[in-house]
Design a protein around this motif. Structure first.
Motif, PDB file in Angstrom:
ATOM      1  N   GLN A 623       0.821  -1.201   0.000  1.00  0.00           N
ATOM      2  CA  GLN A 623       0.000   0.000   0.000  1.00  0.00           C
ATOM      3  C   GLN A 623       0.861   1.260   0.000  1.00  0.00           C
ATOM      4  O   GLN A 623       1.913   1.316   0.637  1.00  0.00           O
ATOM      5  N   LEU A 624       0.396   2.264  -0.722  1.00  0.00           N
ATOM      6  CA  LEU A 624       1.014   3.581  -0.676  1.00  0.00           C
ATOM      7  C   LEU A 624       0.649   4.236   0.643  1.00  0.00           C
ATOM      8  O   LEU A 624      -0.529   4.404   0.954  1.00  0.00           O
ATOM      9  N   LEU A 625       1.637   4.599   1.456  1.00  0.00           N
ATOM     10  CA  LEU A 625       1.387   5.142   2.791  1.00  0.00           C
ATOM     11  C   LEU A 625       1.295   6.661   2.795  1.00  0.00           C
ATOM     12  O   LEU A 625       0.434   7.249   3.439  1.00  0.00           O
ATOM     13  N   CYS A 626       2.190   7.296   2.070  1.00  0.00           N
ATOM     14  CA  CYS A 626       2.225   8.762   2.036  1.00  0.00           C
ATOM     15  C   CYS A 626       3.114   9.179   0.873  1.00  0.00           C
ATOM     16  O   CYS A 626       3.734   8.338   0.210  1.00  0.00           O
ATOM     17  N   VAL A 627       3.196  10.467   0.635  1.00  0.00           N
ATOM     18  CA  VAL A 627       3.992  10.987  -0.482  1.00  0.00           C
ATOM     19  C   VAL A 627       4.763  12.212  -0.023  1.00  0.00           C
ATOM     20  O   VAL A 627       4.484  12.796   1.037  1.00  0.00           O
ATOM     21  N   CYS A 628       5.730  12.601  -0.835  1.00  0.00           N
ATOM     22  CA  CYS A 628       6.427  13.873  -0.682  1.00  0.00           C
ATOM     23  C   CYS A 628       6.424  14.530  -2.060  1.00  0.00           C
ATOM     24  O   CYS A 628       7.348  14.316  -2.864  1.00  0.00           O
ATOM     25  N   VAL A 629       5.377  15.294  -2.339  1.00  0.00           N
ATOM     26  CA  VAL A 629       5.219  15.882  -3.675  1.00  0.00           C
ATOM     27  C   VAL A 629       5.103  17.402  -3.633  1.00  0.00           C
ATOM     28  O   VAL A 629       4.899  18.033  -4.664  1.00  0.00           O
ATOM     29  N   SER A 630       5.239  17.987  -2.437  1.00  0.00           N
ATOM     30  CA  SER A 630       5.138  19.442  -2.353  1.00  0.00           C
ATOM     31  C   SER A 630       6.368  20.137  -2.914  1.00  0.00           C
ATOM     32  O   SER A 630       6.337  21.319  -3.235  1.00  0.00           O
ATOM     33  N   SER A 631       7.459  19.390  -3.003  1.00  0.00           N
ATOM     34  CA  SER A 631       8.691  19.931  -3.573  1.00  0.00           C
ATOM     35  C   SER A 631       9.469  18.776  -4.194  1.00  0.00           C
ATOM     36  O   SER A 631       9.171  17.611  -3.958  1.00  0.00           O
ATOM     37  N   ASP A 632      10.452  19.127  -5.005  1.00  0.00           N
ATOM     38  CA  ASP A 632      11.285  18.105  -5.630  1.00  0.00           C
ATOM     39  C   ASP A 632      12.388  17.652  -4.671  1.00  0.00           C
ATOM     40  O   ASP A 632      12.847  18.444  -3.844  1.00  0.00           O
ATOM     41  N   PRO A 633      12.861  16.420  -4.772  1.00  0.00           N
ATOM     42  CA  PRO A 633      12.390  15.391  -5.702  1.00  0.00           C
ATOM     43  C   PRO A 633      11.092  14.749  -5.225  1.00  0.00           C
ATOM     44  O   PRO A 633      10.878  14.587  -4.017  1.00  0.00           O
ATOM     45  N   LEU A 634      10.235  14.352  -6.187  1.00  0.00           N
ATOM     46  CA  LEU A 634       8.971  13.702  -5.843  1.00  0.00           C
ATOM     47  C   LEU A 634       9.247  12.319  -5.258  1.00  0.00           C
ATOM     48  O   LEU A 634      10.102  11.584  -5.750  1.00  0.00           O
ATOM     49  N   CYS A 635       8.516  11.963  -4.203  1.00  0.00           N
ATOM     50  CA  CYS A 635       8.702  10.673  -3.554  1.00  0.00           C
ATOM     51  C   CYS A 635       7.352  10.044  -3.257  1.00  0.00           C
ATOM     52  O   CYS A 635       6.387  10.748  -2.946  1.00  0.00           O
ATOM     53  N   MET A 636       7.295   8.711  -3.343  1.00  0.00           N
ATOM     54  CA  MET A 636       6.146   7.979  -2.817  1.00  0.00           C
ATOM     55  C   MET A 636       6.674   6.961  -1.815  1.00  0.00           C
ATOM     56  O   MET A 636       7.715   6.335  -2.028  1.00  0.00           O
ATOM     57  N   VAL A 637       5.978   6.809  -0.706  1.00  0.00           N
ATOM     58  CA  VAL A 637       6.413   5.949   0.390  1.00  0.00           C
ATOM     59  C   VAL A 637       5.440   4.781   0.488  1.00  0.00           C
ATOM     60  O   VAL A 637       4.241   4.974   0.691  1.00  0.00           O
ATOM     61  N   THR A 638       5.961   3.557   0.336  1.00  0.00           N
ATOM     62  CA  THR A 638       5.124   2.363   0.397  1.00  0.00           C
ATOM     63  C   THR A 638       5.602   1.451   1.522  1.00  0.00           C
ATOM     64  O   THR A 638       6.683   1.629   2.075  1.00  0.00           O
ATOM     65  N   GLU A 639       4.790   0.452   1.826  1.00  0.00           N
ATOM     66  CA  GLU A 639       5.146  -0.521   2.848  1.00  0.00           C
ATOM     67  C   GLU A 639       6.391  -1.313   2.445  1.00  0.00           C
ATOM     68  O   GLU A 639       6.676  -1.487   1.259  1.00  0.00           O
ATOM     69  N   TYR A 640       7.094  -1.791   3.449  1.00  0.00           N
ATOM     70  CA  TYR A 640       8.174  -2.754   3.233  1.00  0.00           C
ATOM     71  C   TYR A 640       8.122  -3.756   4.373  1.00  0.00           C
ATOM     72  O   TYR A 640       7.887  -3.375   5.520  1.00  0.00           O
ATOM     73  N   MET A 641       8.338  -5.031   4.069  1.00  0.00           N
ATOM     74  CA  MET A 641       8.114  -6.089   5.049  1.00  0.00           C
ATOM     75  C   MET A 641       9.429  -6.592   5.636  1.00  0.00           C
ATOM     76  O   MET A 641      10.464  -6.621   4.963  1.00  0.00           O
ATOM     77  N   ASP A 642       9.342  -7.034   6.887  1.00  0.00           N
ATOM     78  CA  ASP A 642      10.534  -7.446   7.631  1.00  0.00           C
ATOM     79  C   ASP A 642      11.323  -8.557   6.959  1.00  0.00           C
ATOM     80  O   ASP A 642      12.558  -8.544   6.939  1.00  0.00           O
ATOM     81  N   ASN A 643      10.623  -9.546   6.420  1.00  0.00           N
ATOM     82  CA  ASN A 643      11.301 -10.732   5.889  1.00  0.00           C
ATOM     83  C   ASN A 643      11.723 -10.582   4.438  1.00  0.00           C
ATOM     84  O   ASN A 643      12.125 -11.564   3.811  1.00  0.00           O
ATOM     85  N   GLY A 644      11.624  -9.383   3.889  1.00  0.00           N
ATOM     86  CA  GLY A 644      12.062  -9.174   2.515  1.00  0.00           C
ATOM     87  C   GLY A 644      11.164  -9.871   1.512  1.00  0.00           C
ATOM     88  O   GLY A 644       9.979 -10.068   1.757  1.00  0.00           O
ATOM     89  N   ASP A 645      11.754 -10.266   0.381  1.00  0.00           N
ATOM     90  CA  ASP A 645      10.922 -10.872  -0.656  1.00  0.00           C
ATOM     91  C   ASP A 645      10.847 -12.384  -0.477  1.00  0.00           C
ATOM     92  O   ASP A 645      11.707 -13.016   0.150  1.00  0.00           O
TER      93      ASP A 645
END
Length: 841
Positions: A623-645
């Motif tokens: 899931q997309l959790l939050c973003v940083c788009v008010s200024s550059d560079p643009l960022c999107m922050v998503t979940e990451y899981m403890d056990n990796g892939d």
């Protein structure tokens, strides 16, 4: 470096003997019929003979492929060699015998007089001189033609010396032999000297050092490793000798870091330098201390700056950080011209300036002593001309220095040059092409691009039409051949589609799956960003200063994916946030970030990806959790899981048994595997309900937490770790062909049904515990050709085998996912309903 293109001159091709002048070594070029058509050694070749054809390549060369032919001579001669050996030398004096990774020195050659046979060299050869030695089991007449393929060895490394690798016998795991098995130098008193081996063969080891990239070899094969304390010191000392004095900028060492098994990258390194081989080591070494990582077990390159020191030999001492230290590849970045050439040029320039300043007083005579004979203007003109030439020379030297600095920021040339090898349909001649490198090309973990012999029928759509003569293109192609986002094929039946459109290797039809950050981009129907505003993004703006970057997971042409810690994220998101219980630990997130040099199109694609991700809300989808788009560079922050892939997680485990419990081996149960399968089917069922097409479903794109909760992600493609899972079409589109349905490869069609096909392959990965690639015995080209067999449906297509751990009913479900007819494949809803009853609630 093929023989047929004339880069190797006749006088550089010699032989031990020849029948006649017209069968001399100069006539040993592949697909050429000059003279009597080939090189033929004199007399009958005996089993004990050592007749050879020798080629001087003119410089150190990285050879990867050898092609051979017999003598046809316009049907007047029919001699050929069935086997041969290769010897090679750096200097033409000391010769070494090539052997493959299993120790065999003999290679199979030809079984007729004309058809060329192409052989990959595993390991490759680094040398200037090559000798091809025909081998026979009985007296016979032999004639041969030869072609060599490779690229210049710009590293210039001619040998390295080190302690021999050692055996690792961990309890509960296979014994790992960490020796340098392909080393071609001397091996005395547990010391290797004077040769090259696995540390320069271009193959990097995997995260788990027990898993090898080669087949039929022992665990630990890809690494050379040493145990702390076994060498009588706390370091491993290695010496490196080069072809000439070089100006060293950095050294790259690919090192294992499986810390939970006592393996870490080196803690520090100290390098000393010799300007000449007969000189003493300089007293001031370059020292470098690494940043140890106890959180990420991934193998990685460690770059050691060498301070632009001039030397012909280096001695480096790598200090242990744990019980074991393992290397799989070492390379050096250097320039051939150091600051001395510039200093010399400056000295010349100064001398001529002094000469110009003093010459008038010396050469201009007094009118009282000597009449002016007119020579002075000529002398001054000559001096001015020489000065101008020197200025041009100095400018060129400085420009070369600048270019070298730019190139040294990239991987070594073998890393950065993408070599495409194509097989000519008319003459079987391989052509090496180096396409232009696009800006910000993702760096690969592999030190050189794999060399493939590509069938032109799968490079050229017309070629594949010739391979499928029963088909022809009609005007109805557009009705059935497109559609990247349709959930199902409803316009016509599969057979109608096949009659009205010609399948082909859809290079021109397949768009790159990679987004701007290198991650996969979902295909969705009719989504644009023309009117995208902040209100279209349903997640909040996160303060970017709270993102602490920990590791780069991957990159694309215009962006990167980073693993970060997000300070205060649970409080920022509030109750109900999709975050696991952290037990006071920092929250890990994946951050996709757009680069500052991104184009407007890339920026729009990035915003489109944000809009897509913000629409997804399912417990089994990242899931997309939050973003940083008010200024550059643009960022999107998503979940990451403890056990990796999931791929890495399963490949490091065995099936649960009494033995695994007794030896504390990480294990999973059949119930665990079924639970994972149900979760993936549930997440894909959700995507299908939105008409979203994932296009890159695989275990590498499934993340899981400590409770084995699966979340389907989209950035496995950007990770260097899985670069070998993707097939590059002439340096452009990157495709996971081993997971793709036949219609995706041949028609460029990606639908929910093609995702179902990939889901079947993902199930196969899960129940083989990700111990091997799908279709591991097939090359990438054979995988593509196999899709043609699926299309023909004549019973010759190759399916994945049934995993030993897989219940028969589940394998039957996999086979339904790989049905040739799209309409006969199950839906994700049907898959979910079929799998769910097998999971213990």
């Amino acid at each position: 470096m093929p023989e047929t293109d004339g880069r190797i001159k006749d006088h550089d091709i010699t032989a031990s003997s020849q029948w006649y002048e017209t069968t001399g070594p100069q006539y040993a070029r592949l697909n050429r019929e000059e003279g009597d058509g080939a090189w033929c050694p004199a007399g009958l070749l005996q089993p004990s003979d050592t007749q050879y054809l020798q080629v001087d390549l003119g410089q150190l060369t990285f050879l990867t492929v050898v092609g051979t032919q017999g003598r046809y001579a316009r049907n007047s001669g029919k001699e050929f060699a069935r086997m041969y050996r290769l010897n090679y030398s750096h200097d033409g004096q000391l010769w070494r015998s090539w052997k493959n990774r299993l120790g065999n020195k003999t290679m199979e050659a030809n079984d007729n007089a004309y058809v060329s046979v192409i052989k990959d060299l595993h390991p490759p050869i680094i040398s200037r001189y090559i000798r091809l030695i025909p081998v026979t089991k009985m007296p016979t007449t032999v004639c041969m033609r030869l072609e060599l393929y490779g690229c210049p060895w710009h590293d210039g490394l001619t040998s390295y010396s080190s302690p021999e690798g050692q055996l690792m016998m961990p309890p509960g795991y296979p014994i790992a032999s960490l020796n340098d098995s392909t080393y071609d130098g001397a091996h005395e008193r547990r010391k290797l000297s004077g040769g090259l081996g696995q540390l320069t063969d271009g193959v990097t080891g995997q995260d788990d050092f027990l898993v090898t990239r080669q087949y039929h070899v022992w665990p630990g094969y890809d690494y050379v490793g040493w145990r702390n304390g076994s060498l009588g010191s706390g370091y491993v000392e290695m010496e490196f000798v080069f072809d000439k004095q070089r100006n060293f900028t950095s050294m790259k060492v690919h090192s294992n870091n499986m810390f939970y098994r006592g393996v870490k990258i080196f803690s520090s390194v100290s390098c000393s330098f010799k300007p000449r081989l007969i000189a003493n080591w300089e007293t001031e070494p370059v020292e470098f201390r690494t940043v140890l990582d106890d959180r990420n077990p991934s193998a990685r390159y460690v770059t050691v700056p060498l301070g632009r020191r001039n030397a012909k030999a280096l001695r480096c001492r790598f200090h242990f950080a744990d019980v074991w230290m393992m290397f799989s590849e070492i390379s050096f970045q250097s320039g051939r011209r150091g600051s001395r050439e510039i200093s010399t040029a400056k000295a010349w320039f100064t001398s001529f300036l002094q000469l110009l300043n003093t010459s008038p007083s010396v050469t201009t005579p007094s009118t009282k002593d000597q009449p002016d004979d007119g020579n002075t203007p000529i002398l001054i003109g000559c001096l001015v001309t020489i000065i101008l030439l020197l200025v041009v020379i100095i400018f060129l030297i400085l420009w070369c220095q600048y270019v070298c600095k730019v190139l040294e920021k990239a991987p070594r040339r073998i890393l950065e040059e993408e070599v495409t090898v194509r097989l000519s349909s008319s003459s079987d001649t391989i052509i090496l092409q180096t396409p232009p490198v696009p800006p910000r090309v993702s760096q690969m973990d592999h030190p050189y691009e794999r060399v493939f012999l590509l069938d032109p029928q799968y490079q050229d759509p017309a070629g594949l039409r010739n391979k499928l003569p029963e088909l022809s293109r009609s005007a109805e192609t557009s009705a059935c051949g497109g559609g990247y986002a349709e959930p199902d094929v409803t316009q016509c039946t599969p057979h109608q589609c096949f009659q009205s459109s010609v399948p082909h290797y859809a290079e021109t039809d397949i768009v790159s799956l990679q987004g701007v950050t290198g991650s996969n981009m979902y295909a969705v129907p009719a989504l644009t960003v023309d009117s995208l505003t902040r209100k279209d993004i349903s997640v909040a703006e996160f303060p970017r200063h709270r993102l602490l970057f920990r590791e780069k997971l991957g990159e694309g042409q215009f962006g990167e994916v980073h693993l970060c810690e997000a300070e205060g994220l649970p409080e920022f998101l509030g109750e109900g946030a999709p975050l696991p219980d952290r037990d006071g630990r920092p929250v890990l997130v994946a951050v996709k970030q757009l680069r500052a040099d991104a184009t407007n199109n890339a920026r729009n694609d990035f915003l489109k990806e944000i809009k897509i991700m913000s629409r997804l809300n399912d417990p089994n989808i990242i899931q997309l959790l939050c973003v940083c788009v008010s200024s550059d560079p643009l960022c999107m922050v998503t979940e990451y899981m403890d056990n990796g892939d999931l791929n890495m997680f399963l490949s490091q485990r065995e099936m649960e048994s009494t033995l695994t419990h007794a030896n504390n081996i990480p294990a999973v149960s059949l119930s665990d595997l079924l639970h994972m399968s149900v979760q993936i089917s549930s997440g894909m069922r959700y995507l299908a309900s939105l008409n979203f097409v994932h296009r890159d479903l695989a275990t590498r794109n499934c993340l899981l937490d400590r409770r084995l909760t699966i979340k389907i992600a989209d950035f496995g493609m950007s990770r260097n770790l899985y670069s070998s899972d993707y097939y590059r079409i002439q340096g452009r589109a990157v495709l996971p062909i081993r997971w793709m349905a036949w219609e995706s490869i041949l028609l460029g069609k990606f639908t929910t049904a093609s995702d179902v096909w990939a889901f079947g392959v993902t199930l196969w990965e899960i129940f083989t515990l990700c111990k091997e690639q799908p279709y591991s015995l097939l090359s990438d080209e054979q995988v593509i050709e196999n899709t043609g067999e699926f299309f023909r449906n004549q019973g010759r297509q190759i399916f994945l085998y049934a995993p030993l751990l897989c219940p028969p009913s589940l394998f039957e479900l996999m086979m339904r996912c790989w049905d040739r007819d799209i309409a006969d494949r199950p839906t994700f809803e049907g898959l979910y309903q079929a799998l769910r009853p097998h999971v213990v609630q």
